[in-house]
Motif scaffolding. Structure first.
Motif: not given
Length: 249
Positions: A16-19, A37-40, A153-156, A176-180
């Motif tokens: 993610t951008q924060a990383g 931007n890690n995703t499903i 996590g990816l549940v975001a 990290p995905e909570h940043e979305y």
């Protein structure tokens, strides 16, 4: 040690951008960073959601004893790492504040038996077990919000694509995905306290207009994430790194 190894790499792929911001702040060249931007597979999830009809949702609601506008859904591992005890306590409190409140629990894990026991004892929960494909889509369509107090996590991505805002807490276990998620727009974050969390669930569910607005904002934000975008960013990064490598830089 991570910073030492990272600084000696030629390219950095951030989830993610924060990383990306973190490694850049610690001295990594910003021109050699790719944000993935890690995703499903969001396209498959959209297809599954589209395959669920209104009649399917109505039938599911009757079977589970759900009241429109008063249903939350948990998705994930049903274990201590996801705050299941916290969630069950909060659900009981929420039902006292909002008659008809029900928490759907989708997932499997070491504490699934605890959820089933709570359901059998009359708690406002429904143990659905592991959910995939259209079963997961049906649960998402049948809920008004997602209840994920810890370890987002990816549940975001499930939240954004399905248009179901997350109610969570400010907990250090989030991935990290909570940043979305944008607090107040696509998610609600409160202190990590069962009564406060229950109140947050109730407050949001009771405000129909706000729920609808947040649901629409979730869907709008979901267009930013998908496998095509993630793979494209990775390919671009690999090609750019190869150019750097070939140039001996």
């Amino acid at each position: 040690l991570k910073q030492y190894l990272t600084r000696r790499s030629q390219w950095f792929f951030a989830y993610t951008q924060a990383g990306a911001d973190h490694v850049i702040a610690n001295g990594f060249p910003p021109t050699r960073v790719s944000v993935l931007n890690n995703t499903i597979d969001t396209d498959s999830l959209r297809q599954d959601l589209d395959a669920v009809s209104d009649d399917d949702v109505d039938s599911f609601a009757r079977r589970q004893g759900l009241t429109r506008g008063r249903t939350a859904l948990f998705l994930g591992g049903v274990d201590k790492a996801k705050g299941i005890d916290f969630l069950l306590e909060s659900a009981r409190s929420a039902a006292q504040l909002l008659p008809g409140f029900v928490l759907l629990v989708g997932g499997a894990g070491a504490q699934l038996a605890d959820v089933q026991s709570a359901e059998h004892s009359g708690a406002p929960v429904r143990a659905l077990g592991r959910l995939d494909g259209t079963e997961k889509a049906l649960a998402l369509r049948s809920a008004d919000v997602l209840a994920i107090p810890e370890s987002i996590g990816l549940v975001a991505l499930d939240s954004l694509v399905a248009g179901r805002p997350i109610v969570s807490t400010w907990h250090p276990t989030h991935g990290p995905e909570h940043e979305y998620l944008e607090p107040g727009a696509t998610a609600e974050f409160v202190q990590h306290d069962p009564p406060a969390y229950a109140q947050a669930l109730v407050n949001l569910l009771a405000d129909t207009n706000r729920v609808l607005t947040m649901q629409a904002q979730c869907v709008e934000e979901s267009s930013k994430y998908g496998l095509d975008q993630m793979v494209g960013s990775f390919v671009e990064g690999v090609l750019a790194w190869d150019d750097v490598r070939r140039a001996g830089l």
